[in-house]
Motif scaffolding. Structure first.
Motif, mmCIF file in Angstrom:
data_model
loop_
_atom_site.group_PDB
_atom_site.id
_atom_site.type_symbol
_atom_site.label_atom_id
_atom_site.label_comp_id
_atom_site.label_asym_id
_atom_site.label_seq_id
_atom_site.Cartn_x
_atom_site.Cartn_y
_atom_site.Cartn_z
ATOM 1 N N ASP A 279 -68.508 -4.970 71.499
ATOM 2 C CA ASP A 279 -68.940 -3.599 71.216
ATOM 3 C C ASP A 279 -68.044 -2.940 70.180
ATOM 4 O O ASP A 279 -68.522 -2.202 69.305
ATOM 5 N N TYR A 280 -66.769 -3.215 70.263
ATOM 6 C CA TYR A 280 -65.819 -2.637 69.292
ATOM 7 C C TYR A 280 -66.119 -3.154 67.886
ATOM 8 O O TYR A 280 -66.173 -2.368 66.919
ATOM 9 N N LEU A 281 -66.346 -4.441 67.749
ATOM 10 C CA LEU A 281 -66.601 -5.023 66.433
ATOM 11 C C LEU A 281 -67.945 -4.567 65.874
ATOM 12 O O LEU A 281 -68.074 -4.312 64.671
ATOM 13 N N VAL A 282 -68.943 -4.458 66.737
ATOM 14 C CA VAL A 282 -70.252 -3.963 66.302
ATOM 15 C C VAL A 282 -70.143 -2.521 65.832
ATOM 16 O O VAL A 282 -70.705 -2.137 64.793
ATOM 17 N N ARG A 283 -69.404 -1.721 66.570
ATOM 18 C CA ARG A 283 -69.271 -0.296 66.267
ATOM 19 C C ARG A 283 -68.458 -0.060 64.995
ATOM 20 O O ARG A 283 -68.789 0.820 64.188
ATOM 21 N N THR A 284 -67.415 -0.815 64.783
ATOM 22 C CA THR A 284 -66.508 -0.552 63.667
ATOM 23 C C THR A 284 -66.838 -1.336 62.403
ATOM 24 O O THR A 284 -66.384 -0.981 61.314
ATOM 25 N N ASN A 285 -67.649 -2.385 62.531
ATOM 26 C CA ASN A 285 -67.899 -3.232 61.357
ATOM 27 C C ASN A 285 -69.371 -3.567 61.148
ATOM 28 O O ASN A 285 -69.694 -4.387 60.291
#
Length: 292
Positions: A279-285
């Motif tokens: 979720d962090y990678l999807v949200r930030t990148n």
């Protein structure tokens, strides 16, 4: 055979020993893999699962069980003209009757490839058995799984055999497996770091372990409710800024390999910390992600 040992421990090992007993004389290890494979597929049996390797269908669990049977004195392994050959020893009450194919060697390989072409997609020897249009059909089959879209997958191995796990990766053309367990050790065959890396590499999948993205086991021992998991993942998410260089490593691996998978134990991603990383990678990148 050691008289104190009457039969193998597990039912699948007893099945395998019965199978070997019903083969007249010895059989090459390669042929035995194909013979058991055809039996599993035709009888819809699930003692063993297989993955497409460089010589066609192959089961690592079957190979492990053969080694166990050899150590127990149930079978012998001999080298004859450069080939490993298995032969059952002594008497063993089978309780089974198997319709074992009569083909061996190239004829057996051709049959396995023709009847189940998926298991030929990683073969390095297809052109030894087929020519012309039939060979082209096998080559086109390999291209079925050559997907190119960049995707960050997540996968758990709970309830899966190593072969089922690897097949899922192959069928999604995953090129790199990123292990985010803190301690990559498992009592389940095939999922400890060294063995998993070896098995993945046999089908052309790279393996990378990033322990710094794992969760300490002592933080998981007291988990009992959904709220417990929720609080654990909330606390874990707060640590992600301090783990930026490891998250950047995942992004770099994704850019370099196009299709990679974050792996941990739990079957459902929402019960595993890998979904927090995802979720962090999807949200930030703006990464595209799929759970498999």
């Amino acid at each position: 055979m050691n008289e104190t040992v009457n039969q193998p421990t597990y039912k699948r090992q007893r099945f395998l020993l019965s199978f070997v007993h019903q083969i007249n004389g010895s059989v090459s290890v390669t042929d035995l893999q194909k013979l058991v494979f055809l039996h599993m597929m035709s009888e819809d049996s699930n003692y063993y699962e297989f993955i497409p390797c460089k010589y066609g269908p192959y089961s690592f669990q079957l190979k492990e069980d053969l080694d166990i049977l050899q150590r127990g004195g149930f079978v012998t392994l001999d080298y004859v003209q450069g080939s490993e050959r298995i032969k059952a020893t002594g008497d063993f009450p089978t309780g089974y009757f198997f319709r074992i194919p009569t083909e061996r060697g190239k004829a057996l390989m051709r049959r396995a490839y023709r009847e189940y072409p998926y298991y030929s997609i990683n073969s390095e020897i297809t052109d030894r058995f087929f020519q012309g249009e039939e060979l082209e059909q096998f080559n086109r089959g390999k291209q079925t799984y050559a997907q190119t879209e960049q995707v960050l997958f997540t996968i758990g191995y709970e309830g899966k055999s190593i072969e089922a796990f690897i097949n899922t990766l192959i069928q999604n053309n995953v090129r790199l497996l990123c292990d985010v367990r803190k301690n990559p050790i498992s009592r389940k065959f095939g999922f400890s770091k060294g063995k998993l890396k070896h098995i993945a590499q046999t089908v052309g999948i790279r393996y990378v372990h990033i322990p710094d993205l794992g969760i300490d086991s002592d933080k998981r021992r007291s988990l009992a409710t959904l709220d417990d998991y929720k609080h654990l993942f909330e606390d874990y998410e707060k640590t992600l800024p301090s783990k930026k260089r490891f998250l950047d490593e995942i992004l770099m691996l994704l850019q370099q390999n196009t299709r990679i998978a974050l792996m941990c134990f739990e079957l459902e991603s929402n019960m595993c910390h890998r979904h927090v990383i995802r979720d962090y990678l999807v949200r930030t990148n703006q990464v595209r992600s799929v759970d498999i």
